[in-house]
Scaffold this motif. Structure first.
Motif, short mmCIF file in Angstrom:
data_model
loop_
_atom_site.label_atom_id
_atom_site.label_comp_id
_atom_site.label_asym_id
_atom_site.label_seq_id
_atom_site.Cartn_x
_atom_site.Cartn_y
_atom_site.Cartn_z
N ASP A 6 27.78 43.58 36.34
CA ASP A 6 28.86 44.54 36.23
C ASP A 6 30.07 43.94 36.93
OD1 ASP A 6 30.47 46.73 35.89
OD2 ASP A 6 29.56 47.88 37.52
N ALA A 7 30.89 43.27 36.17
CA ALA A 7 32.01 42.54 36.75
C ALA A 7 33.16 43.45 37.15
CB ALA A 7 32.51 41.50 35.76
N GLY A 8 33.17 44.65 36.62
CA GLY A 8 34.28 45.55 36.94
C GLY A 8 35.58 44.97 36.41
N LEU A 9 36.61 45.06 37.18
CA LEU A 9 37.92 44.58 36.75
C LEU A 9 38.27 43.20 37.29
CD1 LEU A 9 39.95 47.88 37.11
CD2 LEU A 9 39.04 46.84 35.03
N GLN A 10 37.33 42.56 37.98
CA GLN A 10 37.62 41.27 38.60
C GLN A 10 38.07 40.21 37.58
OE1 GLN A 10 35.56 38.25 38.58
NE2 GLN A 10 37.14 37.25 39.78
N PRO A 11 37.40 40.04 36.43
CA PRO A 11 37.88 39.03 35.48
C PRO A 11 39.28 39.35 34.95
CG PRO A 11 35.62 39.60 34.99
CD PRO A 11 36.10 40.58 36.02
N GLU A 12 39.57 40.63 34.76
CA GLU A 12 40.90 41.01 34.28
C GLU A 12 41.97 40.69 35.34
OE1 GLU A 12 43.91 42.41 31.83
OE2 GLU A 12 41.83 41.92 31.37
N ARG A 13 41.68 40.98 36.60
CA ARG A 13 42.62 40.65 37.67
C ARG A 13 42.84 39.15 37.76
NH1 ARG A 13 39.49 44.43 40.56
NH2 ARG A 13 38.50 42.72 41.66
N THR A 14 41.77 38.38 37.62
CA THR A 14 41.89 36.92 37.68
C THR A 14 42.70 36.41 36.50
OG1 THR A 14 39.75 36.81 38.80
CG2 THR A 14 40.60 34.77 37.85
N ARG A 15 42.46 36.96 35.32
CA ARG A 15 43.22 36.57 34.13
C ARG A 15 44.71 36.87 34.32
NH1 ARG A 15 39.72 38.07 30.77
NH2 ARG A 15 40.28 40.26 30.63
N LEU A 16 45.02 38.04 34.86
CA LEU A 16 46.42 38.39 35.12
C LEU A 16 47.04 37.48 36.18
CD1 LEU A 16 46.19 42.28 35.04
CD2 LEU A 16 47.29 40.79 33.36
N ALA A 17 46.26 37.10 37.18
CA ALA A 17 46.78 36.19 38.21
C ALA A 17 47.11 34.83 37.59
CB ALA A 17 45.76 36.03 39.33
N TRP A 18 46.27 34.34 36.68
CA TRP A 18 46.56 33.08 36.00
C TRP A 18 47.83 33.21 35.17
CZ3 TRP A 18 45.17 28.22 36.57
CH2 TRP A 18 44.01 27.93 37.27
N ARG A 19 48.02 34.35 34.51
CA ARG A 19 49.24 34.55 33.71
C ARG A 19 50.48 34.57 34.60
NH1 ARG A 19 48.22 36.03 28.34
NH2 ARG A 19 46.06 36.55 28.00
N ARG A 20 50.41 35.23 35.75
CA ARG A 20 51.54 35.26 36.67
C ARG A 20 51.84 33.85 37.20
NH1 ARG A 20 48.85 39.80 38.66
NH2 ARG A 20 48.03 38.55 40.35
N THR A 21 50.81 33.11 37.51
CA THR A 21 51.00 31.75 38.01
C THR A 21 51.62 30.87 36.93
OG1 THR A 21 49.09 32.06 39.44
CG2 THR A 21 49.83 29.79 39.08
N THR A 22 51.19 31.04 35.68
CA THR A 22 51.78 30.28 34.58
C THR A 22 53.25 30.63 34.42
OG1 THR A 22 49.64 30.22 33.46
CG2 THR A 22 51.58 29.78 32.12
#
Length: 107
Positions: free
Chosen positions: A11-27
């Motif tokens: 049950d990953a919860g929202l962690q993968p989504e937060r990480t994906r958004l962090a990568w987008r912000r960094t990009t």
């Protein structure tokens, strides 16, 4: 978790989504830095050093963009793999190279 499934359910919860958004912000941040560096290089005298700096900045940005988008796609999986050592080193190298170019522009 269900004991009848036989395997471990994550049950990953929202962690993968937060990480994906962090990568987008960094990009996005890396893109802004690259655009500002290119603008600074192109506003100069147009010397070969400035043109080379602009070309290197573009290549570094493209490399970072490739690594980041590959990671964003990996995070879309139900059970995303960890960040590989090679990808982590590539991201660190791109970040350090952009920082070094920024110092070179300031000096």
């Amino acid at each position: 978790m269900s004991a009848s499934s036989g395997g471990e359910v994550r049950d990953a919860g929202l962690q993968p989504e937060r990480t994906r958004l962090a990568w987008r912000r960094t990009t996005l941040t890396c893109s802004v830095v690259a655009v500002l560096a290119l603008r600074q290089a192109l506003r100069g005298s147009g010397s070969p050093v400035e043109v080379a700096g602009a070309a290197v900045t573009t290549l570094i940005w493209l490399a970072f963009l490739g690594v980041a988008h590959r990671r964003i796609r990996q995070l879309a999986a139900e059970r995303p793999p960890g960040l590989s050592r090679r990808a982590a080193l590539a991201v660190v190298a791109c970040t350090m190279a952009l920082a070094a170019l920024a110092v070179a522009v300031i000096i």
